[in-house]
Design a protein around this motif. Structure first.
Motif, PDB file in Angstrom:
ATOM      1  N   VAL A  23      65.455  62.802  39.207  1.00 41.17           N
ATOM      2  CA  VAL A  23      65.456  63.187  39.887  1.00 41.17           C
ATOM      3  C   VAL A  23      65.223  64.424  39.131  1.00 41.17           C
ATOM      4  N   ILE A  24      65.179  65.309  40.686  1.00 38.66           N
ATOM      5  CA  ILE A  24      64.912  67.102  40.074  1.00 38.66           C
ATOM      6  C   ILE A  24      65.889  67.895  40.070  1.00 38.66           C
ATOM      7  N   GLU A  34      57.870  61.639  43.210  1.00 40.51           N
ATOM      8  CA  GLU A  34      55.471  61.111  42.922  1.00 40.51           C
ATOM      9  C   GLU A  34      56.491  60.777  41.233  1.00 40.51           C
ATOM     10  N   GLN A  35      57.178  60.711  40.531  1.00 38.92           N
ATOM     11  CA  GLN A  35      57.836  60.083  39.330  1.00 38.92           C
ATOM     12  C   GLN A  35      57.640  58.251  39.416  1.00 38.92           C
ATOM     13  N   VAL A  40      57.093  52.815  39.643  1.00 41.52           N
ATOM     14  CA  VAL A  40      57.188  51.747  40.092  1.00 41.52           C
ATOM     15  C   VAL A  40      55.845  51.275  40.179  1.00 41.52           C
ATOM     16  N   ALA A  41      54.611  51.960  40.334  1.00 42.47           N
ATOM     17  CA  ALA A  41      53.049  50.996  39.647  1.00 42.47           C
ATOM     18  C   ALA A  41      52.874  50.704  38.305  1.00 42.47           C
ATOM     19  N   TYR A  42      53.788  51.098  37.671  1.00 43.32           N
ATOM     20  CA  TYR A  42      53.953  50.956  35.991  1.00 43.32           C
ATOM     21  C   TYR A  42      54.440  49.168  36.202  1.00 43.32           C
ATOM     22  N   ALA A  43      55.670  49.170  36.515  1.00 44.08           N
ATOM     23  CA  ALA A  43      56.238  48.071  36.477  1.00 44.08           C
ATOM     24  C   ALA A  43      55.459  47.080  37.124  1.00 44.08           C
ATOM     25  N   MET A  44      55.113  47.606  37.872  1.00 44.47           N
ATOM     26  CA  MET A  44      54.549  46.329  39.120  1.00 44.47           C
ATOM     27  C   MET A  44      53.120  45.597  38.279  1.00 44.47           C
ATOM     28  N   GLU A  45      52.781  46.648  37.144  1.00 44.06           N
ATOM     29  CA  GLU A  45      51.149  46.263  36.647  1.00 44.06           C
ATOM     30  C   GLU A  45      51.750  45.345  35.675  1.00 44.06           C
TER      31      GLU A  45
END
Length: 379
Positions: A23-24, A34-35, A40-45
């Motif tokens: 959170v901000i 964005e974080q 999510v991108a890393y988890a998917m990878e």
């Protein structure tokens, strides 16, 4: 990534929980989108294919952010779980409108997994009340393919869980419980595991590190574990405990930053269940932690026969232990919301009759007063 078989699916043993997203400025409702997308991108990878959100997470914004983050990927590359928010009794007659809104917020046309959220003392009567039409509606969505698998999560007692299973157990495909090496006995998760095994229902795990509490052991406790597994962190041990539970399929971790996600995913690249000696060491540490902050009630019930108020003192002490050990939280207030005022801790008149027969010499009246004060302050 370790994968677990569930029906015709291969589910990642580690799932990304979306209750504690970054959170901000510390504002719960202001998720760092964005974080989150980066995570999510890393988890998917790395092979994580199970993602869990809910109506109330981050003041209603978790579904929106997770929906946006996951929309960048093919729908058949991930499994998404959401829940009907029965933790708020005002929602009981809104199952259709809430479900439709959830699909929109998550940008999907179906949920792979959908749960009755937080079956507990406060809502069990309403969840079982067919006049609300919750099961009828959700079952229809399952028949229509908008829900693939239907299950439930539970924070309530084993007795509450039993009531739910007696009515809906034949329709439940999975169950999400709070399970870690501390709560195996502390919250009687062992009883819930046994019950689910009897029904043939696989286990989804929440709070494997108990909100981070099991990531902070004493130097002595840490050294004890290091002597057995030099390369494993105390968090690794919490996850290895879950890997030692045969019925556990998906372990949900509410990862709140990228480094935490990297560490957790690295742990789930291998499966290393505990042996007998290692499990014994972990249970000894759990006992030490509980002895430090809890009262030693053995539920002998001598006290209840001497209480002029008719209080269920052992149950109230169990709630006190949970509340005191956790440093607050929602479980005790949630449970007590279903208890009549004349049976709550505040109903104790401090007469001391219970203390006169307590084998453990617990200062029950003082604890009831402290419990009442803690609940007032938090409210």
């Amino acid at each position: 990534m370790i994968y677990k078989k569930f029906k015709d699916k291969e589910l990642s043993a580690l799932g990304m929980g979306a209750m504690r997203l970054p959170v901000i400025d510390g504002k719960e409702a202001d998720i760092d989108a964005e974080q989150t997308k980066r995570m999510v991108a890393y988890a998917m990878e790395k092979g994580v294919n199970y993602y869990d959100t809910a109506w109330g997470y981050h003041d209603g914004n978790s579904e929106l952010v997770m929906g946006e983050a996951l929309s960048a990927y093919p729908r058949d590359s991930f499994y998404l779980a959401d829940k009907f928010p029965g933790y708020d009794l005002a929602n009981m007659d809104k199952v259709e409108s809430i479900f439709e809104e959830q699909l929109k917020k998550c940008r999907v046309d179906h949920f792979d997994f959908y749960l009755f959220h937080n079956v507990c003392e406060m809502n069990i009567d309403d969840y079982l009340d067919e006049r609300h039409g919750i099961m009828d509606y959700l079952w229809k969505q399952k028949e229509n393919g908008r829900i693939t698998h239907l299950g439930f999560s539970v924070h309530g007692s084993s007795e509450v869980m039993k009531r739910f299973l007696e009515k809906y157990g034949d329709r439940m495909e999975f169950c999400q419980i709070q399970l870690n090496y501390l709560d195996l006995s502390f919250q009687k998760a062992d009883e819930k595991l046994t019950m689910l095994e009897e029904y043939g229902i696989p286990v989804w795990v929440m709070e494997p590190v108990r909100g981070g509490r099991l990531a902070n052991l004493t130097d002595e406790q840490t050294a004890k574990l290091k002597a057995l597994r030099a390369d494993e962190s105390v968090v690794d041990w919490a996850f290895r405990f879950i890997q030692s539970v045969p019925s556990a399929v998906v372990t949900l971790s509410g990862m709140s930053d990228f480094e935490q996600m990297k560490e957790n995913i690295a742990t789930f690249e291998t499966e290393k269940p505990l042996d007998e000696a290692e499990m014994k060491a972990l249970m000894e540490i759990a006992d030490e932690m509980l002895q430090e902050k809890t009262v030693p009630c053995t539920a002998c019930h001598y006290c209840t026969s001497h209480c002029p108020q008719g209080l269920d003192i052992p149950e109230l002490l169990t709630l006190y232990n949970e509340h005191a050990f956790t440093g607050g939280g929602f479980l005790a207030p949630m449970y007590l919301s279903s208890v009549p005022d004349d049976k709550k801790p505040s109903a104790c008149i401090g007469c001391g009759s219970c203390e006169a027969v307590c084998p453990q010499q617990i200062r029950i009246s003082e604890i009831m007063a402290d419990f009442t004060e803690r609940l007032k302050e938090e409210k």
